[in-house]
Every structure is written in structure tokens, then in C-alpha cells.
Design an enzyme around this catalytic site. Structure first.
Site, PDB file in Angstrom:
ATOM      1  N   THR A 163      -6.968  -2.002  -1.618  1.00 47.14           N
ATOM      2  CA  THR A 163      -6.733  -3.388  -2.026  1.00 47.14           C
ATOM      3  C   THR A 163      -5.249  -3.635  -2.251  1.00 47.14           C
ATOM      4  OG1 THR A 163      -7.079  -2.873  -4.369  1.00 47.14           O
ATOM      5  CG2 THR A 163      -8.996  -3.676  -3.118  1.00 47.14           C
TER       6      THR A 163
ATOM      7  N   ASN B 219      -3.163  -5.588  -4.784  1.00 42.28           N
ATOM      8  CA  ASN B 219      -3.298  -6.219  -6.094  1.00 42.28           C
ATOM      9  C   ASN B 219      -2.199  -7.254  -6.276  1.00 42.28           C
ATOM     10  OD1 ASN B 219      -5.407  -4.451  -7.729  1.00 42.28           O
ATOM     11  ND2 ASN B 219      -4.257  -3.149  -6.339  1.00 42.28           N
TER      12      ASN B 219
ATOM     13  N   GLU C 288      -7.744  -8.470  -6.865  1.00 40.18           N
ATOM     14  CA  GLU C 288      -7.604  -7.411  -5.868  1.00 40.18           C
ATOM     15  C   GLU C 288      -8.080  -7.943  -4.522  1.00 40.18           C
ATOM     16  OE1 GLU C 288      -8.694  -3.624  -8.640  1.00 40.18           O
ATOM     17  OE2 GLU C 288     -10.297  -5.060  -8.184  1.00 40.18           O
TER      18      GLU C 288
END
Length: 182
Positions: free
Chosen positions: A39, A41, A117
Site C-alpha cells: 500500500t 500510505n 492506505e
């Protein structure tokens, strides 16, 4: 908790689309290492904070920050992270990508801070901490849930990815927003 049925409208409805940009920051390091689902963020701005916790879908594009030099920063868990500001990305990575985003507290991990995320549905050769991520949120998949096992969490994330990809690639009223980031 049982996963609710996903109902997707024929086209984005208010408050969508939400078009914003945010810097990519270091997270907890769980997306790639523990879950196998990396992910990007981002900090939660007022616009994202006003949304209910849960899973969202849309389009995104990474913008390198060329006036920044590489730097190493320490993540809260003590791991060193290289912020290259996206300057190592290849041209074929700097295109518009489908995305799925989680906004919430990640109850499985008992987070103390709300997090945003974004899983970009493409493979990348390198990390791109510090780059700018421009994105358009087009809709909501489901609320945030808690899980009893990591396997159940991964299974639901993979379902979110499949649902989101299907919407973005097959529903013209969603696909057309990709052009806004090109």
C-alpha cells in the site's frame, strides 16, 4: 463480522468523485511484508476524514517530486525507509492506475491512529515514498470490518480488489474518470 453485499451504483453519486493529492508517507510495513498486498500510505486530509471508515475505489497517478534528493527516514517500528520521492520510477509506472483504498482504524491490528492506505493495482520495481499521489475516489465498497484471522483479512482485501477492478475496467461511467488524471 460478515461481509455485507456490495451494491455499486451505475455512476458515481455524491460525494463522489473526490479528487485530491497527497504525499506518500511510510506506514506500518504490514501491507507488503505481512499481507503481500503493498500500500501507499497517505495522510488523512479533511476531505478523506469526512468519509465513513471503509473501503473505496478509484484511479490514481504517481507524480515524482524531482526537486527532492533521496533521504532515509526511520519508521515508528525502527526500520529505515528510503524516500526517493518517486524519482526512480520508470515511464510505464507513471501512468494512471486503478486503486482500492482503506480508510480506518484497522481493528485487526488495533491501530491507535486512523490511516489511509491505497493499494495501487499494478506492480512496481521500487518503492516511491515521498512522491505525490493524485487520486480520484469514485465510490464505496464496504465498511471497515474486524477479522479473527490474517487469512480472512487477506481474503476480503483480495475480494475488494476484484470488485474494484471490475467496476473501474468495465463500467464506462467509472472508466471515464481515468482521463482526468492522464
Amino acid at each position: 463480522m460478515t461481509r455485507p453485499e456490495t451494491i455499486i451504483p451505475e455512476k458515481p453519486t455524491s460525494p463522489y468523485p473526490i479528487h485530491t493529492t497527497a504525499p506518500i508517507i511510510s506506514g506500518f510495513g504490514r501491507g507488503s511484508s505481512e499481507l503481500g498486498i503493498p500500500t501507499a500510505n497517505i495522510p488523512i486530509n479533511a476531505q478523506l476524514n469526512s468519509l465513513p471508515t471503509g473501503i473505496y475505489y478509484g484511479w490514481c497517478k504517481i507524480h515524482p517530486v524531482s526537486d527532492q534528493n533521496d533521504e532515509t527516514r526511520t519508521r515508528p517500528d525502527g526500520q529505515l525507509i528510503l524516500f526517493n520521492h518517486g524519482n526512480k520510477l520508470q515511464a510505464n509506472e507513471l501512468v494512471v492506475h486503478p486503486m482500492v483504498m482503506s480508510i480506518g482504524w484497522n481493528p485487526f491490528y488495533q491501530n491507535k491512529e486512523k490511516a489511509a492506505e491505497i493499494h495501487i493495482m499494478s506492480k512496481f520495481e521500487r518503492d516511491f515514498y515521498g512522491a505525490e499521489l493524485e487520486f480520484i475516489v469514485l465510490g464505496y465498497v464496504r465498511p471497515e470490518l474486524d477479522y479473527t484471522t490474517k487469512e480472512a483479512l487477506i481474503e476480503d482485501i483480495l475480494t475488494d480488489i476484484r470488485i474494484s477492478r471490475d467496476i473501474l475496467e468495465n463500467k464506462e461511467e467509472y472508466t471515464k474518470y481515468k482521463k482526468e488524471l492522464e
